[in-house]
Design an enzyme around this catalytic site. Sequence first.
Site, PDB file in Angstrom:
ATOM      1  N   GLY A  63      53.846 -21.443-103.065  1.00 46.52           N
ATOM      2  CA  GLY A  63      53.430 -22.749-103.586  1.00 46.52           C
ATOM      3  C   GLY A  63      52.360 -23.309-102.663  1.00 46.52           C
ATOM      4  N   PRO A  82      57.062 -27.253-107.122  1.00 49.44           N
ATOM      5  CA  PRO A  82      57.677 -28.456-107.706  1.00 49.44           C
ATOM      6  C   PRO A  82      59.201 -28.320-107.774  1.00 49.44           C
ATOM      7  CG  PRO A  82      55.752 -27.789-108.978  1.00 49.44           C
ATOM      8  CD  PRO A  82      56.005 -26.689-107.992  1.00 49.44           C
ATOM      9  N   GLY A 133      55.182 -37.576 -95.586  1.00 47.44           N
ATOM     10  CA  GLY A 133      53.859 -37.705 -94.967  1.00 47.44           C
ATOM     11  C   GLY A 133      52.738 -37.484 -95.961  1.00 47.44           C
ATOM     12  N   LYS A 151      66.147 -37.214 -97.366  1.00 47.82           N
ATOM     13  CA  LYS A 151      64.834 -37.440 -97.991  1.00 47.82           C
ATOM     14  C   LYS A 151      64.971 -38.288 -99.267  1.00 47.82           C
ATOM     15  CE  LYS A 151      60.375 -37.157 -98.585  1.00 47.82           C
ATOM     16  NZ  LYS A 151      59.967 -37.182 -99.934  1.00 47.82           N
ATOM     17  N   GLU A 167      61.229 -46.071 -99.615  1.00 46.82           N
ATOM     18  CA  GLU A 167      59.790 -46.119 -99.945  1.00 46.82           C
ATOM     19  C   GLU A 167      59.554 -47.008-101.176  1.00 46.82           C
ATOM     20  OE1 GLU A 167      57.758 -42.156 -99.792  1.00 46.82           O
ATOM     21  OE2 GLU A 167      57.505 -42.491-101.929  1.00 46.82           O
TER      22      GLU A 167
HETATM   23  N1  LIG Z   1      52.580 -34.716-102.919  1.00 49.72           N
HETATM   24  C1  LIG Z   1      53.358 -35.396-102.083  1.00 49.72           C
HETATM   25  O1  LIG Z   1      52.990 -36.467-101.577  1.00 49.72           O
HETATM   26  C2  LIG Z   1      54.704 -34.877-101.697  1.00 49.72           C
HETATM   27  C3  LIG Z   1      55.305 -33.842-102.405  1.00 49.72           C
HETATM   28  N2  LIG Z   1      56.545 -33.395-102.030  1.00 49.72           N
HETATM   29  C4  LIG Z   1      57.206 -32.321-102.764  1.00 49.72           C
HETATM   30  O2  LIG Z   1      56.635 -31.068-102.386  1.00 49.72           O
HETATM   31  C5  LIG Z   1      56.701 -30.167-103.490  1.00 49.72           C
HETATM   32  C6  LIG Z   1      55.300 -29.676-103.812  1.00 49.72           C
HETATM   33  O3  LIG Z   1      54.521 -30.812-104.125  1.00 49.72           O
HETATM   34  P1  LIG Z   1      52.921 -30.747-104.246  1.00 49.72           P
HETATM   35  O4  LIG Z   1      52.362 -29.796-103.271  1.00 49.72           O
HETATM   36  O5  LIG Z   1      52.466 -32.162-104.239  1.00 49.72           O
HETATM   37  O6  LIG Z   1      52.771 -30.126-105.724  1.00 49.72           O
HETATM   38  P2  LIG Z   1      51.477 -29.451-106.353  1.00 49.72           P
HETATM   39  O7  LIG Z   1      51.648 -29.577-107.817  1.00 49.72           O
HETATM   40  O8  LIG Z   1      50.242 -29.966-105.714  1.00 49.72           O
HETATM   41  O9  LIG Z   1      51.631 -27.905-105.938  1.00 49.72           O
HETATM   42  C7  LIG Z   1      52.666 -27.081-106.407  1.00 49.72           C
HETATM   43  C8  LIG Z   1      52.160 -25.642-106.341  1.00 49.72           C
HETATM   44  O10 LIG Z   1      53.236 -24.769-106.681  1.00 49.72           O
HETATM   45  C9  LIG Z   1      52.707 -23.730-107.498  1.00 49.72           C
HETATM   46  N3  LIG Z   1      53.817 -23.140-108.232  1.00 49.72           N
HETATM   47  C10 LIG Z   1      54.527 -23.664-109.249  1.00 49.72           C
HETATM   48  N4  LIG Z   1      55.499 -22.822-109.621  1.00 49.72           N
HETATM   49  C11 LIG Z   1      55.410 -21.739-108.807  1.00 49.72           C
HETATM   50  C12 LIG Z   1      56.152 -20.533-108.688  1.00 49.72           C
HETATM   51  N5  LIG Z   1      57.223 -20.277-109.467  1.00 49.72           N
HETATM   52  N6  LIG Z   1      55.770 -19.624-107.759  1.00 49.72           N
HETATM   53  C13 LIG Z   1      54.709 -19.878-106.967  1.00 49.72           C
HETATM   54  N7  LIG Z   1      53.973 -20.997-107.033  1.00 49.72           N
HETATM   55  C14 LIG Z   1      54.332 -21.929-107.931  1.00 49.72           C
HETATM   56  C15 LIG Z   1      51.668 -24.420-108.356  1.00 49.72           C
HETATM   57  O11 LIG Z   1      50.735 -23.479-108.912  1.00 49.72           O
HETATM   58  C16 LIG Z   1      51.029 -25.369-107.341  1.00 49.72           C
HETATM   59  O12 LIG Z   1      49.936 -24.770-106.669  1.00 49.72           O
HETATM   60  C17 LIG Z   1      57.351 -30.948-104.642  1.00 49.72           C
HETATM   61  O13 LIG Z   1      58.731 -30.716-104.641  1.00 49.72           O
HETATM   62  C18 LIG Z   1      57.057 -32.400-104.273  1.00 49.72           C
HETATM   63  O14 LIG Z   1      57.963 -33.287-104.847  1.00 49.72           O
HETATM   64  C19 LIG Z   1      57.207 -33.902-100.946  1.00 49.72           C
HETATM   65  C20 LIG Z   1      56.654 -34.918-100.220  1.00 49.72           C
HETATM   66  C21 LIG Z   1      55.375 -35.495-100.536  1.00 49.72           C
HETATM   67  O1  LIG Z   2      58.240 -37.700-101.766  1.00 46.74           O
HETATM   68  C1  LIG Z   2      57.159 -38.234-101.893  1.00 46.74           C
HETATM   69  C2  LIG Z   2      56.679 -39.242-100.921  1.00 46.74           C
HETATM   70  O2  LIG Z   2      57.618 -39.471 -99.919  1.00 46.74           O
HETATM   71  C3  LIG Z   2      56.323 -37.881-103.083  1.00 46.74           C
HETATM   72  O3  LIG Z   2      55.049 -38.466-103.051  1.00 46.74           O
HETATM   73  C4  LIG Z   2      57.073 -38.223-104.329  1.00 46.74           C
HETATM   74  O4  LIG Z   2      56.354 -37.730-105.442  1.00 46.74           O
HETATM   75  C5  LIG Z   2      57.272 -39.735-104.455  1.00 46.74           C
HETATM   76  O5  LIG Z   2      58.228 -40.028-105.423  1.00 46.74           O
HETATM   77  P1  LIG Z   2      57.801 -40.672-106.839  1.00 46.74           P
HETATM   78  O6  LIG Z   2      56.918 -39.593-107.501  1.00 46.74           O
HETATM   79  O7  LIG Z   2      59.063 -40.926-107.570  1.00 46.74           O
HETATM   80  O8  LIG Z   2      57.007 -41.917-106.531  1.00 46.74           O
END
Ligand SMILES: NC(=O)C1=CN([C@@H]2O[C@H](COP(=O)(O)OP(=O)(O)OC[C@H]3O[C@@H](n4cnc5c(N)ncnc54)[C@H](O)[C@@H]3O)[C@@H](O)[C@H]2O)C=CC1
Ligand SMILES: O=C(CO)[C@H](O)[C@H](O)COP(=O)(O)O
Length: 316
Positions: A26, A87, A138, A188, A195
């Site tokens: 991912g 995701p 973060g 978390k 948050e």
């Molecule tokens: N964006 C944010 O601010 C934050 C996100 N998270 C969490 O981190 C995780 C990832 O989030 P993001 O990076 O923002 O999502 P994103 O949508 O930017 O990236 C997810 C990546 O996973 C890949 N992917 C999906 N299914 C896959 C599979 N089966 N095998 C390999 N690759 C696969 C997609 O192609 C994509 O590149 C989520 O659980 C999200 O809730 C946690 C904290 C903050």
């Molecule tokens: O974990 C996070 C920040 O700490 C991600 O940004 C998360 O997507 C935030 O939750 P929501 O999408 O419900 O606003």
Amino acid sequence: MDLTFCEPQRTPSSRSNAWYETGVVGLGRMGRIVVDRVVEGGHDVVAFDVDETAVADASDAGATPADSLSELVEQLGAQKRIWLMVPAGDAVDAALTELEPHLDSEDIVIDGGNSHFEASLRRERETDAAYLDCGTSGGPAGAEHGFSLMIGGPEWAYETCSPVFDAVATGPDGHGRMGPAGSGHYVKMVHNGVEYALMQAYGEGFDLLANGRYDLDLEQVARTWNNGAVIRSWLLELCEEAFREEGSNLGTVADYVAGGSTGTWTVEEALTQEVPVPLIYAALAERFGSRSDRFSRRLANRLRYGFGRHEVARTE
Ligand SMILES: NC(=O)C1=CN([C@@H]2O[C@H](COP(=O)(O)OP(=O)(O)OC[C@H]3O[C@@H](n4cnc5c(N)ncnc54)[C@H](O)[C@@H]3O)[C@@H](O)[C@H]2O)C=CC1
Ligand SMILES: O=C(CO)[C@H](O)[C@H](O)COP(=O)(O)O
């Protein structure tokens, strides 16, 4: 309150504190930062994503590309450490199902996404590997300074992975083992509830300032608060940035807030534990309320006519 999660009984046949290679699955907004920071930390990374472009970009950044999960596993060799940053939900289960035939008790899987802690408890039971549920905070801004990592699972696995957690987090103080399986994602989940409430509190304060007695420059207010005020914070710095970039009236930013799953889990858990969380619930309700005309407000509008013959405000 009974939240006694069982410590996993499995232990590896031999322990190693050496760090081998990290597989990162991912490579989106967050996973790519994990790759970059682990590479910068001097470790080797094998990277896979279903999106080939993301794999090529990670390769350009110094990771070894993998075309599939089985190729990633082959490149990792013995004692595999695999960081999932996909995701939350089906993508985590899909990756684990494909990885599982290649995993044994010496291997470690880290789920750094926003998984529900109960799903992590199930996955920990189902996998032969040691399973670390890792809450990550973060956001993409963590690329520069690192993340805050809240980790649950077996202590030996946490210790084994500490060098990589040092690299991905802000440093040694930026990560911690919260407790047994599930506790990382549990912490978390609550973090996200906090948050929501903080965002709502800042939102209400600035709403009053925007619609109150004075014609205020809200960027200036936020900047002043951020310099020494009791309520200074990173979220308030993001308020300052928003007013700088959008203006004090927030320009064309819509009255609509997406997301909501992690806040919903927090409220559900608070109900189960009978812990009052009125601020977090109110923030979640405001978020849901932003998504359509509020039926309750429309009914209140009409009821005032019913009991008081007050004029009904109508859309046309
Ligand atoms: N964006 C944010 O601010 C934050 C996100 N998270 C969490 O981190 C995780 C990832 O989030 P993001 O990076 O923002 O999502 P994103 O949508 O930017 O990236 C997810 C990546 O996973 C890949 N992917 C999906 N299914 C896959 C599979 N089966 N095998 C390999 N690759 C696969 C997609 O192609 C994509 O590149 C989520 O659980 C999200 O809730 C946690 C904290 C903050
Ligand atoms: O974990 C996070 C920040 O700490 C991600 O940004 C998360 O997507 C935030 O939750 P929501 O999408 O419900 O606003």
